[in-house]
Design a protein around this motif. Sequence first.
Motif, PDB file in Angstrom:
ATOM      1  N   PRO A  93      46.207  30.979 -10.926  1.00 17.80           N
ATOM      2  CA  PRO A  93      47.083  31.218 -12.075  1.00 17.80           C
ATOM      3  C   PRO A  93      48.195  32.233 -11.807  1.00 17.80           C
ATOM      4  O   PRO A  93      49.197  32.255 -12.520  1.00 17.80           O
ATOM      5  N   ASP A  94      48.027  33.065 -10.766  1.00 18.12           N
ATOM      6  CA  ASP A  94      49.037  34.076 -10.449  1.00 18.12           C
ATOM      7  C   ASP A  94      50.095  33.570  -9.476  1.00 18.12           C
ATOM      8  O   ASP A  94      51.047  34.288  -9.168  1.00 18.12           O
ATOM      9  N   ALA A  95      49.926  32.357  -8.973  1.00 14.55           N
ATOM     10  CA  ALA A  95      50.907  31.808  -8.027  1.00 14.55           C
ATOM     11  C   ALA A  95      52.131  31.306  -8.769  1.00 14.55           C
ATOM     12  O   ALA A  95      52.040  30.773  -9.883  1.00 14.55           O
ATOM     13  N   SER A  96      53.301  31.464  -8.138  1.00 20.35           N
ATOM     14  CA  SER A  96      54.521  30.920  -8.716  1.00 20.35           C
ATOM     15  C   SER A  96      54.509  29.399  -8.673  1.00 20.35           C
ATOM     16  O   SER A  96      55.062  28.730  -9.550  1.00 20.35           O
ATOM     17  N   ARG A  97      53.849  28.860  -7.645  1.00 22.56           N
ATOM     18  CA  ARG A  97      53.859  27.411  -7.452  1.00 22.56           C
ATOM     19  C   ARG A  97      52.665  27.007  -6.597  1.00 22.56           C
ATOM     20  O   ARG A  97      52.249  27.746  -5.698  1.00 22.56           O
ATOM     21  N   CYS A  98      52.094  25.847  -6.884  1.00 22.71           N
ATOM     22  CA  CYS A  98      51.057  25.250  -6.047  1.00 22.71           C
ATOM     23  C   CYS A  98      51.551  23.876  -5.603  1.00 22.71           C
ATOM     24  O   CYS A  98      52.033  23.092  -6.423  1.00 22.71           O
ATOM     25  N   ILE A  99      51.433  23.609  -4.306  1.00 19.36           N
ATOM     26  CA  ILE A  99      51.934  22.347  -3.757  1.00 19.36           C
ATOM     27  C   ILE A  99      50.798  21.616  -3.050  1.00 19.36           C
ATOM     28  O   ILE A  99      50.105  22.195  -2.197  1.00 19.36           O
ATOM     29  N   ARG A 100      50.634  20.365  -3.398  1.00 20.84           N
ATOM     30  CA  ARG A 100      49.720  19.505  -2.654  1.00 20.84           C
ATOM     31  C   ARG A 100      50.566  18.607  -1.756  1.00 20.84           C
ATOM     32  O   ARG A 100      51.432  17.869  -2.239  1.00 20.84           O
ATOM     33  N   GLY A 101      50.338  18.682  -0.452  1.00 14.61           N
ATOM     34  CA  GLY A 101      51.150  17.891   0.461  1.00 14.61           C
ATOM     35  C   GLY A 101      50.498  17.772   1.825  1.00 14.61           C
ATOM     36  O   GLY A 101      49.402  18.282   2.057  1.00 14.61           O
ATOM     37  N   GLU A 102      51.193  17.115   2.719  1.00 15.62           N
ATOM     38  CA  GLU A 102      50.698  16.913   4.078  1.00 15.62           C
ATOM     39  C   GLU A 102      51.132  18.076   4.968  1.00 15.62           C
ATOM     40  O   GLU A 102      52.311  18.422   5.013  1.00 15.62           O
ATOM     41  N   PHE A 103      50.178  18.653   5.691  1.00 16.10           N
ATOM     42  CA  PHE A 103      50.495  19.759   6.588  1.00 16.10           C
ATOM     43  C   PHE A 103      51.460  19.337   7.696  1.00 16.10           C
ATOM     44  O   PHE A 103      52.137  20.184   8.284  1.00 16.10           O
ATOM     45  N   SER A 104      51.536  18.066   7.978  1.00 17.05           N
ATOM     46  CA  SER A 104      52.398  17.588   9.064  1.00 17.05           C
ATOM     47  C   SER A 104      53.844  17.371   8.627  1.00 17.05           C
ATOM     48  O   SER A 104      54.702  17.118   9.470  1.00 17.05           O
ATOM     49  N   GLN A 105      54.120  17.510   7.332  1.00 19.02           N
ATOM     50  CA  GLN A 105      55.454  17.214   6.813  1.00 19.02           C
ATOM     51  C   GLN A 105      55.928  18.308   5.852  1.00 19.02           C
ATOM     52  O   GLN A 105      56.337  18.033   4.730  1.00 19.02           O
ATOM     53  N   LEU A 106      55.915  19.547   6.281  1.00 23.84           N
ATOM     54  CA  LEU A 106      56.220  20.656   5.377  1.00 23.84           C
ATOM     55  C   LEU A 106      57.631  20.592   4.809  1.00 23.84           C
ATOM     56  O   LEU A 106      57.869  20.941   3.650  1.00 23.84           O
ATOM     57  N   SER A 107      58.576  20.145   5.602  1.00 21.08           N
ATOM     58  CA  SER A 107      59.976  20.127   5.153  1.00 21.08           C
ATOM     59  C   SER A 107      60.200  19.150   4.004  1.00 21.08           C
ATOM     60  O   SER A 107      61.236  19.224   3.331  1.00 21.08           O
ATOM     61  N   ASP A 108      59.259  18.269   3.770  1.00 22.20           N
ATOM     62  CA  ASP A 108      59.382  17.352   2.633  1.00 22.20           C
ATOM     63  C   ASP A 108      59.134  18.067   1.308  1.00 22.20           C
ATOM     64  O   ASP A 108      59.503  17.549   0.243  1.00 22.20           O
ATOM     65  N   TYR A 109      58.515  19.260   1.377  1.00 20.81           N
ATOM     66  CA  TYR A 109      58.087  19.929   0.159  1.00 20.81           C
ATOM     67  C   TYR A 109      58.749  21.291  -0.058  1.00 20.81           C
ATOM     68  O   TYR A 109      58.814  21.758  -1.193  1.00 20.81           O
ATOM     69  N   LEU A 110      59.211  21.933   1.001  1.00 20.60           N
ATOM     70  CA  LEU A 110      59.715  23.299   0.856  1.00 20.60           C
ATOM     71  C   LEU A 110      60.688  23.644   1.976  1.00 20.60           C
ATOM     72  O   LEU A 110      60.770  22.938   2.989  1.00 20.60           O
ATOM     73  N   GLU A 111      61.418  24.741   1.760  1.00 17.44           N
ATOM     74  CA  GLU A 111      62.359  25.243   2.764  1.00 17.44           C
ATOM     75  C   GLU A 111      62.110  26.729   2.962  1.00 17.44           C
ATOM     76  O   GLU A 111      62.221  27.523   2.022  1.00 17.44           O
ATOM     77  N   ILE A 112      61.763  27.106   4.168  1.00 25.69           N
ATOM     78  CA  ILE A 112      61.469  28.503   4.491  1.00 25.69           C
ATOM     79  C   ILE A 112      62.771  29.209   4.871  1.00 25.69           C
ATOM     80  O   ILE A 112      63.517  28.738   5.721  1.00 25.69           O
ATOM     81  N   THR A 113      63.033  30.363   4.250  1.00 25.92           N
ATOM     82  CA  THR A 113      64.242  31.131   4.535  1.00 25.92           C
ATOM     83  C   THR A 113      63.901  32.420   5.274  1.00 25.92           C
ATOM     84  O   THR A 113      62.727  32.756   5.471  1.00 25.92           O
ATOM     85  N   ALA A 114      64.927  33.165   5.644  1.00 28.44           N
ATOM     86  CA  ALA A 114      64.750  34.425   6.376  1.00 28.44           C
ATOM     87  C   ALA A 114      64.138  35.519   5.507  1.00 28.44           C
ATOM     88  O   ALA A 114      63.745  36.565   6.017  1.00 28.44           O
TER      89      ALA A 114
END
Length: 342
Positions: free
Chosen positions: A228-249
């Motif tokens: 409940p304290d997370a901003s977001r929860c994502i269910r996805g494939e570990f092999s395709q991270l870029s399909d779900y999120l973008e990591i920044t600096a």
Amino acid sequence: MKSIKELFETAKAAMENKKDFVFVTVIASSGSTPRGAGSKMLVLPDGTSFGTIGGGNVEHTAVLESQNLLKAKKSACQAYRLQENQAADLGMICGGDVSLYFQYLSWDNDAFYKLCCQLLKDWDKNENAWLILDITEEAVWQCGYYQEKSGLIGLSVSEPSSLLKQHAVQATISGRRYYSEPLIRKGMVYIFGGGHVAQELVPLLAHLDFSCTVFDDRKQFSNPKLFPDASRCIRGEFSQLSDYLEITAEDYVCIMTRGHQYDYLVQQQILKTPAKYIGVMGSRRKKAMIWDKLLNDGFTPKELKRIQTPIGLDIRAETPAEIAVSIAGELIQVRAAEEKQQ
């Protein structure tokens, strides 16, 4: 101790329950004071307080002063000199100076209530935001906040850019005096794997004003009800991270999946991002096995040194709760080091 977000939630709730309160903010400090600029406390008329400005008799004195100001319905600024003789009078030995801003707020202050609502609505947008106070007149101070995309809300300041620093500042602009502090720091903590450690880690990091996103390929471990304290929860494939999120600096990455192969897949992708911090939970043996595979993939030893394994500070942590504390400590260390550089 409440997080900054929780303090504004408390303020909003107090106004909805028709209770006046005082926000106490450290706006300047020097020497060995208990807390630095930006530390906050909220005080209700009965003396109940939330948050902290450092504890001890300075905090006790601030609570009493807040109660007086609540009766007078006024704001004020008070400086405390904690040199050796005065510090002894307050039961303290630290020494130093601290300036406190006491902001009286009536429960029917519609402008501040709307500001609280907007601020809390925007909190999880992962954008830098600053709290800005107009402290020109001691008894009538105004408050607003600046967000990178929305601009300034609640105040009108010409050329606010000089107030947007990664540390608390005071500045005079067009004849008016302002205090500004970073309120929300851009940067998401991406936690890959929603197991026992993640379940201990997310509420702890949220309490420390980190925003967290939990990623797992299993529905039950990427569930907002579990986090409940997370901003977001994502269910996805570990092999395709870029399909779900973008990591920044600005982002932190904590890898704690349920198996070596998934850890390897995540590291393989995260190393191609500019993530500020990459930590992986596991033994040195596990680290060696995965690093051999990553070297065979073409990553250099220098690139692999970006990865902190075992994750967290070395405090001999064993239980999930202890490991969460060690990870949180390391993220605090990384964040503080960056703030000091800026």
